[in-house]
Design a protein around this motif. Structure first.
Motif, PDB file in Angstrom:
ATOM      1  N   ASP A 132      -4.189  -5.790   4.258  1.00 55.14           N
ATOM      2  CA  ASP A 132      -3.450  -4.545   4.042  1.00 55.14           C
ATOM      3  C   ASP A 132      -3.706  -4.057   2.615  1.00 55.14           C
ATOM      4  N   ALA A 133      -3.954  -2.766   2.455  1.00 58.83           N
ATOM      5  CA  ALA A 133      -4.258  -2.245   1.119  1.00 58.83           C
ATOM      6  C   ALA A 133      -3.785  -0.814   0.964  1.00 58.83           C
ATOM      7  N   LEU A 134      -3.335  -0.503  -0.245  1.00 62.58           N
ATOM      8  CA  LEU A 134      -2.989   0.875  -0.574  1.00 62.58           C
ATOM      9  C   LEU A 134      -4.237   1.680  -0.921  1.00 62.58           C
ATOM     10  N   ASP A 135      -5.197   1.040  -1.588  1.00 62.50           N
ATOM     11  CA  ASP A 135      -6.443   1.701  -1.991  1.00 62.50           C
ATOM     12  C   ASP A 135      -7.611   0.855  -1.501  1.00 62.50           C
ATOM     13  N   ILE A 136      -8.016   1.095  -0.263  1.00 65.61           N
ATOM     14  CA  ILE A 136      -9.074   0.292   0.360  1.00 65.61           C
ATOM     15  C   ILE A 136     -10.375   0.377  -0.427  1.00 65.61           C
ATOM     16  N   ALA A 137     -10.725   1.580  -0.883  1.00 64.57           N
ATOM     17  CA  ALA A 137     -11.984   1.761  -1.608  1.00 64.57           C
ATOM     18  C   ALA A 137     -12.037   0.941  -2.887  1.00 64.57           C
ATOM     19  N   ALA A 138     -10.865   0.674  -3.475  1.00 59.17           N
ATOM     20  CA  ALA A 138     -10.823  -0.079  -4.730  1.00 59.17           C
ATOM     21  C   ALA A 138     -11.008  -1.569  -4.531  1.00 59.17           C
ATOM     22  N   ILE A 139     -10.562  -2.101  -3.389  1.00 59.18           N
ATOM     23  CA  ILE A 139     -10.629  -3.554  -3.203  1.00 59.18           C
ATOM     24  C   ILE A 139     -11.805  -3.993  -2.338  1.00 59.18           C
ATOM     25  N   ARG A 140     -12.337  -3.091  -1.525  1.00 54.45           N
ATOM     26  CA  ARG A 140     -13.421  -3.463  -0.613  1.00 54.45           C
ATOM     27  C   ARG A 140     -14.634  -4.046  -1.342  1.00 54.45           C
ATOM     28  N   PRO A 141     -15.089  -3.459  -2.459  1.00 53.62           N
ATOM     29  CA  PRO A 141     -16.244  -4.047  -3.162  1.00 53.62           C
ATOM     30  C   PRO A 141     -15.994  -5.471  -3.641  1.00 53.62           C
ATOM     31  N   PHE A 142     -14.763  -5.767  -4.054  1.00 52.57           N
ATOM     32  CA  PHE A 142     -14.444  -7.126  -4.488  1.00 52.57           C
ATOM     33  C   PHE A 142     -14.653  -8.121  -3.362  1.00 52.57           C
ATOM     34  N   TRP A 143     -14.115  -7.814  -2.190  1.00 54.35           N
ATOM     35  CA  TRP A 143     -14.225  -8.743  -1.076  1.00 54.35           C
ATOM     36  C   TRP A 143     -15.671  -8.884  -0.614  1.00 54.35           C
ATOM     37  N   ALA A 144     -16.440  -7.812  -0.680  1.00 52.09           N
ATOM     38  CA  ALA A 144     -17.858  -7.898  -0.328  1.00 52.09           C
ATOM     39  C   ALA A 144     -18.598  -8.820  -1.301  1.00 52.09           C
ATOM     40  N   ALA A 145     -18.285  -8.676  -2.594  1.00 48.58           N
ATOM     41  CA  ALA A 145     -18.977  -9.472  -3.605  1.00 48.58           C
ATOM     42  C   ALA A 145     -18.583 -10.938  -3.567  1.00 48.58           C
ATOM     43  N   ALA A 160     -15.113 -11.676  10.420  1.00 48.32           N
ATOM     44  CA  ALA A 160     -15.202 -10.314   9.910  1.00 48.32           C
ATOM     45  C   ALA A 160     -13.941  -9.979   9.120  1.00 48.32           C
ATOM     46  N   ILE A 161     -14.071  -9.042   8.188  1.00 48.66           N
ATOM     47  CA  ILE A 161     -12.946  -8.559   7.394  1.00 48.66           C
ATOM     48  C   ILE A 161     -12.717  -7.085   7.732  1.00 48.66           C
ATOM     49  N   TRP A 162     -11.467  -6.700   7.973  1.00 45.31           N
ATOM     50  CA  TRP A 162     -11.191  -5.276   8.112  1.00 45.31           C
ATOM     51  C   TRP A 162      -9.963  -4.941   7.280  1.00 45.31           C
ATOM     52  N   PHE A 163      -9.848  -3.675   6.932  1.00 44.54           N
ATOM     53  CA  PHE A 163      -8.820  -3.240   5.993  1.00 44.54           C
ATOM     54  C   PHE A 163      -7.858  -2.292   6.689  1.00 44.54           C
ATOM     55  N   GLN A 164      -6.575  -2.606   6.560  1.00 42.32           N
ATOM     56  CA  GLN A 164      -5.529  -1.817   7.190  1.00 42.32           C
ATOM     57  C   GLN A 164      -4.817  -0.978   6.129  1.00 42.32           C
ATOM     58  N   GLN A 165      -4.822   0.332   6.342  1.00 40.26           N
ATOM     59  CA  GLN A 165      -4.234   1.235   5.352  1.00 40.26           C
ATOM     60  C   GLN A 165      -2.714   1.104   5.307  1.00 40.26           C
ATOM     61  N   MET A 166      -2.175   0.875   4.120  1.00 38.61           N
ATOM     62  CA  MET A 166      -0.725   0.866   3.912  1.00 38.61           C
ATOM     63  C   MET A 166      -0.291   2.224   3.355  1.00 38.61           C
ATOM     64  N   ASP A 167       0.904   2.646   3.681  1.00 39.68           N
ATOM     65  CA  ASP A 167       1.429   3.888   3.130  1.00 39.68           C
ATOM     66  C   ASP A 167       2.396   3.645   1.981  1.00 39.68           C
ATOM     67  N   GLU A 168       2.847   2.394   1.831  1.00 40.56           N
ATOM     68  CA  GLU A 168       3.724   2.024   0.723  1.00 40.56           C
ATOM     69  C   GLU A 168       3.670   0.516   0.541  1.00 40.56           C
ATOM     70  N   PRO A 169       3.991   0.031  -0.659  1.00 41.46           N
ATOM     71  CA  PRO A 169       3.953  -1.426  -0.897  1.00 41.46           C
ATOM     72  C   PRO A 169       4.899  -2.169   0.037  1.00 41.46           C
ATOM     73  N   ARG A 170       4.478  -3.384   0.436  1.00 45.12           N
ATOM     74  CA  ARG A 170       5.319  -4.226   1.278  1.00 45.12           C
ATOM     75  C   ARG A 170       5.363  -5.624   0.652  1.00 45.12           C
ATOM     76  N   PRO A 171       6.151  -5.806  -0.406  1.00 51.05           N
ATOM     77  CA  PRO A 171       6.123  -7.074  -1.158  1.00 51.05           C
ATOM     78  C   PRO A 171       6.736  -8.252  -0.426  1.00 51.05           C
ATOM     79  N   HIS A 172       7.511  -8.018   0.629  1.00 51.81           N
ATOM     80  CA  HIS A 172       8.236  -9.117   1.260  1.00 51.81           C
ATOM     81  C   HIS A 172       7.613  -9.567   2.578  1.00 51.81           C
ATOM     82  N   ARG A 173       6.346  -9.263   2.791  1.00 56.23           N
ATOM     83  CA  ARG A 173       5.651  -9.771   3.975  1.00 56.23           C
ATOM     84  C   ARG A 173       4.210 -10.063   3.598  1.00 56.23           C
ATOM     85  N   ASN A 174       3.577 -10.948   4.374  1.00 63.57           N
ATOM     86  CA  ASN A 174       2.197 -11.286   4.066  1.00 63.57           C
ATOM     87  C   ASN A 174       1.295 -10.073   4.302  1.00 63.57           C
ATOM     88  N   ARG A 175       0.345  -9.862   3.397  1.00 64.90           N
ATOM     89  CA  ARG A 175      -0.539  -8.708   3.481  1.00 64.90           C
ATOM     90  C   ARG A 175      -1.952  -9.100   3.910  1.00 64.90           C
TER      91      ARG A 175
END
Length: 217
Positions: A112-125, A147-162
């Motif tokens: 789960d990510a708020l900014d998929i474009a920002a974290i995707r390169p990290f996971w690829a590398a 495989a890895i896929w990214f689920q768009q979040m609309d707001e932070p969810r600090p109290h559940r696994n992401r």
């Protein structure tokens, strides 16, 4: 022959052959009695695909089974050609035993990510992964890791696994696996997305989704 098939079309086309549609590919497991027999089955499968083998077929050899996968690899999709190849491969290896669905499953990791474009390169590398053909996820070029896929979040969810697991099963195997998980102490969190996915959790709330191709077209 190169027309992309819907999930329903792909599943229906190979169901009677013992193949199953999983995550954009056709898959079959052929039981064998030895690694030498597995190599012979793989050789027949490659020969049946002919010049299309390199662009469509992947083979995983074990001493007890050969897992065959067909997909138009450059597009990351199942086409009519893949269905034709499945028929040809089934005919070529039929004396080795009927394909089994029990050994078929594919694991994905969902982030789960708020900014998929920002974290995707990290996971690829960090994983050494590459972009999924025709999709926004990441795949292991060696075909070994999930495989890895990214689920768009609309707001932070600090109290559940992401980060959670998605386990893709043949559509006719899902109910049995869900029942086994519940019998082993898990609970069904939600079936609202079924038959595309069911959310299950362990005794401490860590989640996994059992997924199938159904309910997605």
């Amino acid at each position: 022959m190169e027309q992309t098939l819907t999930r329903q079309q792909a599943s229906d086309a190979v169901l009677d052959l013992g193949w199953r549609f999983l995550l954009g590919s056709l898959r079959a497991a052929v039981p064998v009695g030895s690694l030498a027999e597995a190599a012979a089955v793989a050789t027949r499968a490659v020969a049946a695909c002919g010049d299309d083998a390199d662009g469509h077929l992947r083979v995983d050899l074990r001493s007890d089974r050969v897992v065959l996968a067909l997909q138009s690899l450059s597009r990351g999709e199942v086409t009519g050609r893949d269905v034709d190849l499945a028929r040809r491969v089934s005919t070529a290896v039929e004396h080795a035993g009927s394909p089994s669905t029990g050994a078929l499953q594919l694991l994905e990791i969902a982030i789960d990510a708020l900014d998929i474009a920002a974290i995707r390169p990290f996971w690829a590398a960090v994983l050494g992964y590459a972009a999924e053909p025709g999709g926004g996820g990441l795949v292991d070029p060696a075909g070994q890791g999930p495989a890895i896929w990214f689920q768009q979040m609309d707001e932070p969810r600090p109290h559940r696994n992401r980060i959670h697991f998605d386990l893709c099963l043949p559509h006719d195997e899902a109910a049995g696996r869900i029942a086994a998980a519940q019998a082993a102490g898990g609970r069904l969190v939600s079936s609202a997305g079924a038959p595309a996915f069911w959310i299950l959790a362990d005794a401490e709330g860590n989640e996994i989704c059992i997924t199938t191709w159904q309910g997605r077209d």
